[in-house]
Design an enzyme around this catalytic site. Structure first.
Site, PDB file in Angstrom:
ATOM      1  N   ALA A  85       0.781  -1.230   0.096  1.00  0.00           N
ATOM      2  CA  ALA A  85      -0.106   0.005   0.102  1.00  0.00           C
ATOM      3  C   ALA A  85       0.891   1.283  -0.083  1.00  0.00           C
ATOM      4  O   ALA A  85       1.877   1.294   0.658  1.00  0.00           O
ATOM      5  CB  ALA A  85      -0.855   0.016   1.377  1.00  0.00           C
ATOM      6  N   VAL A  86       0.354   2.122  -0.900  1.00  0.00           N
ATOM      7  CA  VAL A  86       1.128   3.579  -0.729  1.00  0.00           C
ATOM      8  C   VAL A  86       0.180   4.672  -0.716  1.00  0.00           C
ATOM      9  O   VAL A  86      -0.927   4.551  -0.984  1.00  0.00           O
ATOM     10  CB  VAL A  86       1.825   3.786  -2.186  1.00  0.00           C
ATOM     11  CG1 VAL A  86       2.321   4.985  -2.529  1.00  0.00           C
ATOM     12  CG2 VAL A  86       2.834   2.467  -2.453  1.00  0.00           C
ATOM     13  N   GLU A 118      -4.181 -12.513  -3.491  1.00  0.00           N
ATOM     14  CA  GLU A 118      -5.479 -12.319  -4.301  1.00  0.00           C
ATOM     15  C   GLU A 118      -5.468 -10.519  -4.574  1.00  0.00           C
ATOM     16  O   GLU A 118      -5.187  -9.917  -3.773  1.00  0.00           O
ATOM     17  CB  GLU A 118      -6.455 -12.446  -3.264  1.00  0.00           C
ATOM     18  CG  GLU A 118      -6.924 -13.828  -3.519  1.00  0.00           C
ATOM     19  CD  GLU A 118      -7.686 -14.356  -2.240  1.00  0.00           C
ATOM     20  OE1 GLU A 118      -8.212 -13.515  -1.492  1.00  0.00           O
ATOM     21  OE2 GLU A 118      -8.001 -15.520  -1.966  1.00  0.00           O
ATOM     22  N   ASN A 123      -8.691  -3.779  -9.965  1.00  0.00           N
ATOM     23  CA  ASN A 123      -7.803  -2.787  -9.164  1.00  0.00           C
ATOM     24  C   ASN A 123      -6.486  -2.905 -10.489  1.00  0.00           C
ATOM     25  O   ASN A 123      -5.436  -3.591 -10.220  1.00  0.00           O
ATOM     26  CB  ASN A 123      -7.108  -3.418  -8.052  1.00  0.00           C
ATOM     27  CG  ASN A 123      -6.282  -2.375  -7.317  1.00  0.00           C
ATOM     28  OD1 ASN A 123      -5.638  -1.599  -7.820  1.00  0.00           O
ATOM     29  ND2 ASN A 123      -6.018  -2.747  -5.817  1.00  0.00           N
ATOM     30  N   TYR A 130       2.001  -6.303  -9.993  1.00  0.00           N
ATOM     31  CA  TYR A 130       2.090  -7.801  -9.851  1.00  0.00           C
ATOM     32  C   TYR A 130       2.644  -8.299 -11.148  1.00  0.00           C
ATOM     33  O   TYR A 130       3.609  -9.284 -11.240  1.00  0.00           O
ATOM     34  CB  TYR A 130       0.937  -8.554  -9.053  1.00  0.00           C
ATOM     35  CG  TYR A 130       1.047  -8.052  -7.553  1.00  0.00           C
ATOM     36  CD1 TYR A 130       1.790  -8.413  -6.589  1.00  0.00           C
ATOM     37  CD2 TYR A 130      -0.160  -7.223  -7.150  1.00  0.00           C
ATOM     38  CE1 TYR A 130       1.553  -8.115  -5.196  1.00  0.00           C
ATOM     39  CE2 TYR A 130      -0.301  -7.045  -5.885  1.00  0.00           C
ATOM     40  CZ  TYR A 130       0.569  -7.161  -5.126  1.00  0.00           C
ATOM     41  OH  TYR A 130       0.402  -7.092  -3.673  1.00  0.00           O
TER      42      TYR A 130
END
Ligand SMILES: CC(C)(COP(=O)(O)OP(=O)(O)OC[C@H]1O[C@@H](n2cnc3c(N)ncnc32)[C@H](O)[C@@H]1OP(=O)(O)O)[C@@H](O)C(=O)NCCC(=O)NCCS
Length: 164
Positions: A85-86, A118, A123, A130
């Site tokens: 997370a950013v 997952e 998104n 990924y």
């Protein structure tokens, strides 16, 4: 795979271990980023208590402010990416790449052979991130995220050595 985006926007950013004094900040960032799925301070205490199997890193700017965080569950040969997370104001500068590169380094060092994550099918940023690091979609969980009927993509990266 071509190499992920450069790190030109990351001057002054450093990575360090997660500390208990970070937990309030992380819980607040979770509200901004994940709303209904946000981890609370209590959830973060659980994660911190789960070390060394749980392994978290935070990215801080020159002022010491937390810009992002990421973590792993290291369980034998198979591991899970728990989160990447950013903070909204720091997104799009390569920090997601930087954090995931560090998770992959740690996973490989711990002997993990297979890393799972997952990802919500809607998104786009996470999927791109990924994929750029060699994760492949190995299965789809239809309408996994509710409400919204959003599919979950189960992504996997095989790490190190030969597999078979
Ligand atoms: C997903 C997330 C971690 C990416 O972090 P970031 O620092 O913004 O990403 P980076 O700048 O390192 O870029 C990563 C890749 O995503 C792409 N990307 C970034 N934002 C994007 C967007 N809104 N749409 C599509 N692609 C996007 C970048 O172009 C880059 O791909 P590239 O190297 O092929 O150009 C960040 O957006 C985030 O924290 N989102 C909210 C939390 C979340 O969804 N976490 C992932 C859970 S699985």
């Amino acid at each position: 795979m071509s190499s992920p985006a450069g790190t030109a926007g990351l001057e002054g950013v450093r990575l360090r271990e997660l500390e208990w004094t970070d937990l309030e900040t992380l819980a607040a960032l979770e509200q901004e980023l994940f709303e209904g799925d946000a981890w609370s301070v209590e959830s973060w205490w659980h994660e911190l208590a789960g070390r060394p199997r749980r392994d978290y890193v935070v990215a801080v700017g020159e002022s010491g402010a937390i810009l992002g965080y990421a973590g792993l569950d290291l369980a034998g040969e198979t591991g899970d990416v728990m989160t990447v997370a950013v903070a909204p104001h720091a997104q799009g500068r390569g920090l997601g790449h930087h954090l995931l590169t560090e998770l992959l380094r740690r996973a490989e060092a711990s002997g993990i052979r297979s890393l799972l994550r997952e990802v919500r099918a809607d998104n786009a940023a996470a999927r791109k991130l990924y994929e750029r690091h060699g994760f492949d979609v190995i299965s789809v969980r239809r309408r996994y995220y509710q409400p919204g009927d959003v599919d979950a993509l189960v992504m996997r990266k095989l790490i190190g050595g030969t597999h078979g």
